[in-house]
Design a protein around this motif. Structure first.
Motif, PDB file in Angstrom:
ATOM      1  N   GLU A 102       1.259 -39.977 -48.959  1.00 45.52           N
ATOM      2  CA  GLU A 102       2.152 -41.076 -49.085  1.00 45.52           C
ATOM      3  C   GLU A 102       1.531 -42.230 -49.738  1.00 45.52           C
ATOM      4  OE1 GLU A 102       4.771 -41.819 -45.568  1.00 45.52           O
ATOM      5  OE2 GLU A 102       3.824 -40.368 -44.429  1.00 45.52           O
TER       6      GLU A 102
ATOM      7  N   LYS B 298       3.188 -41.359 -48.955  1.00 43.62           N
ATOM      8  CA  LYS B 298       4.583 -41.984 -48.606  1.00 43.62           C
ATOM      9  C   LYS B 298       4.873 -42.766 -49.880  1.00 43.62           C
ATOM     10  CE  LYS B 298       5.069 -43.718 -44.127  1.00 43.62           C
ATOM     11  NZ  LYS B 298       5.353 -44.826 -43.677  1.00 43.62           N
ATOM     12  N   THR B 299       6.078 -42.281 -50.637  1.00 39.17           N
ATOM     13  CA  THR B 299       6.563 -43.047 -51.606  1.00 39.17           C
ATOM     14  C   THR B 299       7.764 -43.367 -51.479  1.00 39.17           C
ATOM     15  OG1 THR B 299       5.636 -40.958 -52.684  1.00 39.17           O
ATOM     16  CG2 THR B 299       6.794 -42.696 -54.220  1.00 39.17           C
ATOM     17  N   SER B 300       8.215 -44.871 -52.049  1.00 39.43           N
ATOM     18  CA  SER B 300       9.686 -45.191 -52.235  1.00 39.43           C
ATOM     19  C   SER B 300       9.907 -45.797 -53.385  1.00 39.43           C
ATOM     20  CB  SER B 300       9.872 -46.162 -50.816  1.00 39.43           C
ATOM     21  OG  SER B 300       9.002 -47.312 -51.187  1.00 39.43           O
TER      22      SER B 300
ATOM     23  N   GLY C 105       8.723 -38.789 -53.373  1.00 40.33           N
ATOM     24  CA  GLY C 105      10.021 -39.672 -53.122  1.00 40.33           C
ATOM     25  C   GLY C 105      11.304 -39.294 -53.823  1.00 40.33           C
TER      26      GLY C 105
ATOM     27  N   TYR D 261      11.113 -44.602 -42.718  1.00 40.51           N
ATOM     28  CA  TYR D 261      11.304 -43.239 -43.347  1.00 40.51           C
ATOM     29  C   TYR D 261       9.899 -43.098 -44.001  1.00 40.51           C
ATOM     30  CZ  TYR D 261      11.275 -46.812 -47.138  1.00 40.51           C
ATOM     31  OH  TYR D 261      11.099 -47.988 -47.870  1.00 40.51           O
ATOM     32  N   ARG D 262       9.698 -41.861 -44.456  1.00 39.11           N
ATOM     33  CA  ARG D 262       8.396 -41.521 -45.119  1.00 39.11           C
ATOM     34  C   ARG D 262       8.831 -40.874 -46.533  1.00 39.11           C
ATOM     35  NH1 ARG D 262       4.462 -41.158 -41.001  1.00 39.11           N
ATOM     36  NH2 ARG D 262       5.356 -41.352 -39.090  1.00 39.11           N
ATOM     37  N   ASN D 263       7.762 -40.905 -47.476  1.00 37.04           N
ATOM     38  CA  ASN D 263       7.755 -40.162 -48.617  1.00 37.04           C
ATOM     39  C   ASN D 263       6.609 -39.582 -48.889  1.00 37.04           C
ATOM     40  OD1 ASN D 263      10.458 -40.877 -49.810  1.00 37.04           O
ATOM     41  ND2 ASN D 263       9.971 -42.833 -49.400  1.00 37.04           N
TER      42      ASN D 263
ATOM     43  N   GLN E 212      15.088 -41.105 -49.227  1.00 43.36           N
ATOM     44  CA  GLN E 212      13.855 -40.958 -49.133  1.00 43.36           C
ATOM     45  C   GLN E 212      13.498 -39.370 -48.463  1.00 43.36           C
ATOM     46  OE1 GLN E 212      12.293 -43.665 -49.894  1.00 43.36           O
ATOM     47  NE2 GLN E 212      14.345 -44.764 -49.843  1.00 43.36           N
ATOM     48  N   ASP E 213      12.273 -39.173 -48.644  1.00 39.72           N
ATOM     49  CA  ASP E 213      11.584 -37.826 -48.080  1.00 39.72           C
ATOM     50  C   ASP E 213      12.183 -37.455 -46.812  1.00 39.72           C
ATOM     51  OD1 ASP E 213      11.076 -37.233 -50.852  1.00 39.72           O
ATOM     52  OD2 ASP E 213       8.825 -37.424 -50.433  1.00 39.72           O
TER      53      ASP E 213
ATOM     54  N   SER F 274       7.288 -40.404 -61.045  1.00 37.95           N
ATOM     55  CA  SER F 274       7.235 -40.378 -59.557  1.00 37.95           C
ATOM     56  C   SER F 274       6.147 -41.681 -59.301  1.00 37.95           C
ATOM     57  CB  SER F 274       6.419 -38.933 -58.989  1.00 37.95           C
ATOM     58  OG  SER F 274       6.226 -38.896 -57.574  1.00 37.95           O
TER      59      SER F 274
ATOM     60  N   PRO G  76       9.378 -48.486 -44.745  1.00 43.60           N
ATOM     61  CA  PRO G  76       8.518 -47.487 -44.702  1.00 43.60           C
ATOM     62  C   PRO G  76       7.876 -47.204 -43.251  1.00 43.60           C
ATOM     63  CG  PRO G  76       7.220 -48.663 -45.826  1.00 43.60           C
ATOM     64  CD  PRO G  76       8.713 -49.694 -45.416  1.00 43.60           C
TER      65      PRO G  76
END
Length: 989
Positions: free
Chosen positions: A166, A109-111, A265, A259-261, A249-250, A301, A148
Motif C-alpha cells: 500500500e 495502499k494507493t489512491s 489503485g 479504503y485500501r489500495n 479504490q481497491d 500507477s 485511506p
C-alpha cells in the motif's frame, strides 16, 4: 581564518555532492541481485540465436551479474528521469499524487486524486457514490472517498517484491503522473517463431456435472430460494458499502468505512466483481461499474512495480469474464483488457522469456534489459495461463498465448527432474542463468587459487601481464605478480576470441582492491531450477504453489483438449501429490475418512538425516484441491480420484466445524494417522505431540523435566560449596594436601618444608593476628614490664590457636574469635517448582489455545474471507448431486455471515477460535468476486453456469457442448442459455 574558510568550502562541496547523489539515485535502490547489467544483457541480445518455432533457445553466454543498473522498489518516488509530462484533467489540475510508503500485510495502499465516480442514467440507487460529506452539486459526480485506512505493518514480508503493497498518496500535490509507453523489446521473438494457439477440431471433453439431480419438492424449492436470496442480500450489502465508501479504490475497510489500495489503485474490487454482479442479476450495478471502468488508466500507477500475478487474476481475469458474460456487448471491457495486457507484456521481455513477476513499468527502467528472478514464487510464475490464453482466443493475438506457452514448456521439461518428480518446489530460479563460481585472486599472495570445474562452462579471456601493465596504474615501484591458474581443460575457449586459456601471470597493483583481479563470471544457460544455494526444497499444493496445479485441468478444458501436455502434467502431479503429500488426520470420529495435503521438504540427497521432513499442516489455500481432483477425475477418466476429492473437501468442511466460530483458520497443525485405513483417536499420541519434551514422548527428544532437575542439583551443589560446608571444605583440603605431597615426592617442590594442613595454616594466620593485637595493647601500657608483656602475648597466642577446635573452646566470646570466624546466613538449597505431568501440560495447552481434538497448534488463526473451501464444496455438489454438500455449505455460510458482518460490509477476523473475534477491517476483492459467487451458485439451479459449459476460476470462460471455445459465449448456444440476447441470459432474467 583560513581553516574557517576551508571548512566552509568543504561544507559547500558536501552539500553539492549530496545534491548530485540525490539527483542520480532518486529512482531508488532495488537491490535486485537477479537483474544483470545493462551492457551485459545488451551483449546477450546481440549474440542470441533466433528462437525456434516451438522452443527457442537463447544464448546467454555473455551475461554478467555486475549489478550496475538500479531499479525502484514499489514505494519509491514517482519522479521519472525522462521528464515526460503527465496528462491533466479538464481544469488543468494534475492527476498525480506523491506517495508515502507504508507496508501492510505484504501489501500497499494507493489512491488517486481523480473524481472517477460514474453516474449511469439507469442507476437504481439514488444515493451518491462515496462518502456523504464529499458529495458536490447535483450536476457533478461524487468525489472519491478521502480517507485511506491505516496500514497494518508486516515486517515479515520479503522486500524484493510484494503482492499487497500500500502507498498512501495525497489527493492533489501537483506532482506529474508518469505514464507507461510502448518501447522496443530487447529480446523480441520473431513473428514466425511465436507459439500458436492449438488448432483443429476440439475434443469432446467428458461431462463433469452429475447426470441427473433429484427433483425437489415445492417446500424444498422455497427453502433453497430463501437461502439464495440471503446470499444475494449479503453481496448487495457489501457492494453498497464499497460503492458508498471506497468507490474506484481497491478495497473497502468495512469497519471504519475507509479504503485500501494494495493493488495499484485500479479499483480491484470493482473489476474483480463484475462477473458476480452479472451472475446475481444486478444489471444496474453491473452497468454502473462498466461505466466506471472507462475511467481507469492502466498506463499509470502510484506503485513503481506491478505484481504480475495479482494484476492478472484480479484485473485481466475480471475484465475478460465480464466481457464474455455480457455477450461482447461491452466493448470497453475488452479494450481495457488489451490496454492492461500490453503493459504487462513488457514483463516477459527477458532473455529466456520468463516474466519479471514484479514488473518495473516506468519508461526509465522498462527501457533497460532485465531478467527474471532467481527466487520466484511458483504460483506467481505458473498461474498466468488462463487469462492470457483467453485474451488470445478473443483477440486472435498469438503473442499473448506465446507468453504463457513458453512458461508451460519450461515447467514440462523440469517436472520429472525436481527433487520430487512430478511436483515443483514453491520457489523457482526463473532467471535462466547459472553463474559458475568466481575465480578469486588475492593481491596479497602469489599463490594461485583455482576455480571449480564446470562442464561446458566458458570463461572470459584473462589478460596477459603486459596487457595488465599497459592498462593499469602503478603506485611507486610496488607491483606484485599474481599467477592465476585454471583447471586443466584444453577444450575451454575464451568468450571473446575462442582461443585456448593458458596459465599466465597477471599484474596486480598493490593498492588495487581484490575486485579488480576478479573476472566476471559467465552465465551458463539453464531452464527452470531450484534457487541457487537452496539445499532443501519445499513442496506443497498450498500457499505459494496452489494455482499452478489448479490451472492444469482448467487450461486443458479452455483449449478444448487440443493440448495434451496439460493432461500429462496434471496426471504426473496428481500421482506425486497422492504419494508424497496426502495424509489422513486423526480426529475424534474414526469412521469419518478425511484427507489433508501436507508440506514436504527434502534435500534430494539419499541417506540424509531427517530427510524428507513432513509438516502435517492443513491450509485454507490448499482447499482448492478437492475441486481440482473432482474435475480431473471426470475429464481424464480417473474414477478413483473422485474418492480422493470427496475426502479432501470433507477435510476442509471438518476444518470449519472444529472451531469455535465454525470458520476454518488460515492454517493449523494436526496429528497424522499412523494407519490410513484404521485410525481410532489416540489421546496418548495427541498428548505426546502437544508435549514432545516429556520423558515419555520420545527417547530422541530432550527430556524437559529431568534436564531442569539436573541443572538445579548442580546449581545447589555449587552454592553449597561457596557457602563453605564442612564436608566439602574438608574434602577439598585433603585433596590439596595429597596433591602437594605427591609433588614433593616427585621433586616438583623446591623447598622441602613442612606441608601444613588446612587447620595448621589457619592457626598460624590467627596467631599472627593475635600477636599484632597484643603488641598494640603493650604500647599503650608503657609502665608494664617487658617480661609480663611477652608472657601475655604468648598466652594470647596459645588461646587463639586452641580456639580453632570447637571442642576445646565451645564458648568463644572474644573480638578476635568473632573476626576470625564470621557468622554467615544459612541458605537453603533451591528446590524447583513441580513440573506438570504430560497430561497436565497438554490439558493446559488445550484449554488455553482452545485446540480441537487432534490439532496440535493453530499456526494462523485468522480468516480473510477466502473462497477455496466453498469452491470445492460447490464443485462436489455439481459433480455428485449429493445434498450433503449443500447442507455443509449453508453451515459454512451461516458461520461466516454471523462472525464477519461489519457496519459497511464483511470484515476479515483475527481469531476463529475466539468467541468474539476481533475484526481486521479488511475486505479483499475475492469476497465479492469468488466467495459469495460460489455460495450463490451452490444454491442456484444446477444448470445455471454448468461446469460442462464454463471453466470457472477467478472468471468464467465458456465453451459449447463439443468443447470448442467460443470467443462469444452466445455463439456457442450453450444448453443453459436460451437466447443470444444478453438481456435474457442467466442472472439477468
Amino acid at each position: 581564518m583560513f581553516r574557517l574558510r576551508r571548512s566552509r568550502l568543504f561544507l559547500l562541496l558536501a552539500v553539492f555532492a549530496i545534491i548530485v547523489l540525490y539527483h542520480f539515485t532518486s529512482f531508488g535502490d532495488l537491490g535486485y541481485g537477479e537483474d544483470t547489467s545493462v551492457q551485459g544483457l545488451k551483449n546477450l541480445a546481440s549474440t542470441s540465436t533466433s528462437p525456434t518455432e516451438a522452443n527457442p533457445a537463447l544464448d546467454e553466454s555473455t551475461v554478467y551479474s555486475d549489478a550496475t543498473t538500479k531499479e525502484p522498489t514499489a514505494g519509491d518516488t514517482l519522479s521519472d528521469a525522462s521528464g515526460a509530462e503527465a496528462p491533466r484533467d479538464k481544469q488543468g489540475a494534475s492527476t498525480a499524487s506523491t506517495p508515502s510508503v507504508k507496508d501492510i500485510d505484504g501489501g500497499s495502499k494507493t489512491s488517486t486524486s481523480e473524481e472517477l465516480s460514474p453516474s449511469p442514467e439507469d442507476r437504481d440507487v439514488e444515493e451518491p457514490i462515496g462518502p456523504k460529506n464529499n458529495t458536490k452539486s447535483d450536476e457533478e459526480p461524487a468525489t472519491v472517498p478521502g480517507t485511506p485506512a491505516e496500514p497494518v505493518l508486516d515486517t515479515s514480508t520479503e522486500t524484493h517484491g510484494q503482492g499487497r503493497f500500500e502507498i498512501i498518496a495525497a489527493d492533489d500535490d501537483g506532482v506529474k503522473r508518469i505514464h507507461w509507453s510502448q518501447l522496443p523489446e530487447h529480446f523480441p521473438i520473431p513473428t514466425k517463431s511465436l507459439i500458436q494457439l492449438p488448432t483443429g477440431k476440439a475434443k469432446a471433453i467428458p461431462k463433469i456435472q452429475h447426470s441427473k439431480f433429484p427433483n425437489e419438492t415445492s417446500e424444498e424449492k422455497v427453502a433453497r430460494e430463501a437461502k439464495l436470496a440471503t446470499i444475494k442480500k449479503t453481496f448487495a450489502f457489501s457492494w453498497d458499502g464499497y460503492r458508498k465508501n471506497a468507490w474506484m479504490q481497491d478495497e473497502l475497510s468495512p469497519v471504519s468505512g475507509n479504503y485500501r489500495n494494495p493493488f495499484c489503485g485500479w479499483a480491484a474490487t470493482l473489476v474483480d466483481s463484475l462477473d458476480t454482479l452479472w451472475i446475481l442479476g444486478m444489471k444496474a450495478e453491473f452497468e454502473e461499474a462498466v461505466e466506471a471502468v472507462r475511467k481507469l488508466d492502466f498506463t499509470t500507477s502510484i506503485r513503481n512495480d506491478l505484481p504480475l500475478f495479482e494484476v492478472t487474476i484480479r484485473y485481466l481475469g475480471g475484465l475478460l469474464a465480464a466481457y464474455d458474460l455480457g455477450g461482447s456487448k461491452y466493448k470497453i471491457l475488452l479494450d481495457k483488457a488489451v490496454e492492461l495486457a500490453e503493459v504487462l507484456m513488457g514483463a516477459f521481455d527477458t532473455p529466456n522469456r520468463m516474466p519479471m513477476t514484479f514488473y518495473l513499468w516506468k519508461p526509465t527502467f522498462a527501457s533497460q534489459p532485465h531478467r527474471a528472478r532467481t527466487r520466484t514464487i511458483l504460483a506467481e510464475l505458473g498461474s498466468l495461463s488462463m487469462e492470457f490464453t483467453r485474451l488470445a482466443q478473443i483477440t486472435k493475438e498469438t503473442k499473448y498465448y506465446d507468453a504463457i506457452a513458453r512458461i508451460t514448456d519450461e515447467f514440462e521439461k523440469w517436472q520429472d527432474k525436481t527433487k520430487i518428480p512430478g511436483l515443483w518446489p514453491r520457489q523457482v530460479d526463473a532467471s535462466g542463468c547459472k553463474k559458475p563460481e568466481s575465480i578469486y585472486v588475492s593481491p596479497m599472495t602469489s599463490s594461485a587459487q583455482k576455480g571449480a570445474s564446470f562442464a561446458n562452462e566458458q570463461y572470459p579471456q584473462i589478460p596477459s601481464a603486459s596487457d595488465a601493465n599497459s592498462q593499469g596504474s602503478k603506485v611507486g615501484n610496488e607491483t606484485k605478480n599474481v599467477e592465476r591458474s585454471l583447471d586443466e581443460d584444453s577444450n575451454r575457449s575464451s568468450t571473446k576470441n575462442g582461443g585456448d586459456i593458458e596459465e599466465r601471470p597477471v599484474s596486480v597493483d598493490s593498492d588495487t582492491s581484490s575486485e579488480s583481479a576478479r573476472p566476471k563470471p559467465d552465465c551458463v544457460a539453464q531452464g527452470l531450477n531450484s534457487p541457487p544455494g537452496a539445499g532443501w526444497d519445499d513442496f506443497t499444493i498450498g500457499s505459494m504453489a496452489d494455482s499452478v496445479y489448479e490451472y492444469l485441468p482448467k487450461e486443458y478444458m479452455l483449449l478444448g483438449g487440443l493440448e495434451k501436455k496439460y493432461q500429462t502434467m496434471y496426471e504426473m502431479a496428481a500421482e506425486a501429490i497422492k504419494k508424497h503429500l496426502l495424509f489422513r488426520p486423526m480426529i475424534e470420529d474414526e469412521n469419518r475418512r478425511l484427507l489433508v495435503a501436507a508440506q514436504l521438504s527434502t534435500s534430494g540427497k539419499p541417506n540424509t538425516p531427517r530427510d524428507p521432513k513432513l509438516r502435517t499442516e492443513q491450509s485454507h489455500l490448499g482447499c482448492f484441491a478437492g475441486g481440482m481432483f473432482a474435475v480431473g477425475a471426470k475429464i481424464f477418466d480417473r474414477k478413483d480420484d473422485l474418492d480422493i476429492a470427496k475426502q479432501l473437501t470433507d477435510g476442509c468442511v471438518w476444518s470449519y466445524e472444529m472451531t469455535t466460530t465454525g470458520i476454518m483458520p488460515e492454517h493449523f497443525l494436526v496429528v497424522p494417522c499412523v494407519d490410513m485405513e484404521v485410525c481410532p483417536f489416540n489421546k496418548t499420541l495427541w498428548y505426546e505431540q502437544l508435549d514432545p519434551y516429556h520423558p515419555r514422548a520420545s527417547p530422541q527428544t530432550p527430556v524437559r523435566q529431568s534436564t531442569l532437575i539436573d541443572d538445579d542439583k548442580e546449581s545447589s551443589a555449587q552454592a553449597d560449596g561457596k557457602i563453605g560446608s564442612s564436608s566439602s571444605t574438608a574434602s577439598d583440603l585433603h585433596a590439596t594436601k595429597q596433591a602437594a605431597l605427591e609433588k614433593r615426592q616427585l621433586g616438583e617442590i623446591e623447598n622441602d618444608k613442612l606441608i601444613q594442613t588446612g587447620k595448621e595454616e589457619k592457626a598460624e594466620e590467627l596467631t599472627d593476628r593475635a600477636s599484632d593485637s597484643a603488641v598494640n595493647q603493650e604500647t599503650d601500657r608503657n609502665n608494664e614490664d617487658d617480661d609480663e608483656a611477652d608472657q601475655k602475648t604468648a598466652k594470647t597466642a596459645n588461646e587463639t590457636a586452641s580456639s580453632l577446635d570447637p571442642q576445646d573452646n565451645p564458648t568463644r566470646t572474644s573480638l578476635e574469635d568473632k573476626a576470625a570466624e564470621p557468622v554467615l546466613p544459612v541458605v537453603e538449597a533451591y528446590t524447583p517448582p513441580p513440573i506438570p505431568s504430560q497430561e497436565e501440560y497438554a490439558l493446559g495447552r488445550i484449554r488455553g489455545e482452545k485446540l480441537p481434538k487432534g490439532v496440535t497448534k493453530i499456526t494462523a488463526s485468522r480468516y480473510i474471507l477466502r473462497p477455496e473451501a466453498i469452491e470445492s464444496v460447490f464443485i462436489m455438489y455439481r459433480v455428485t448431486g449429493d445434498e450433503y454438500w449443500r447442507t455443509k455449505g449453508w453451515n459454512m455460510f451461516t458461520s461466516i455471515h454471523n462472525f464477519t458482518r461489519a457496519e459497511f460490509g464483511a470484515s476479515a477476523i483475527s481469531d476463529v477460535m475466539s468467541d468474539t473475534p476481533y475484526p481486521m477491517d479488511e475486505m479483499e476483492s475475492f469476497w465479492l468476486a469468488e466467495t459469495l459467487k460460489y455460495f450463490y451458485l451452490l444454491f442456484s439451479e444446477p444448470d445455471l453456469y454448468s461446469l460442462d459449459d464454463y471453466v470457472l476460476y477467478d472468471f468464467l470462460a465458456s465453451f459449447d457442448e463439443t468443447g470448442k471455445i467460443s470467443a462469444d459465449p452466445r455463439t456457442g448456444t450453450p444448453r443453459h442459455i436460451p437466447s443470444k440476447d444478453p438481456s435474457k441470459s442467466p442472472g439477468l432474467s
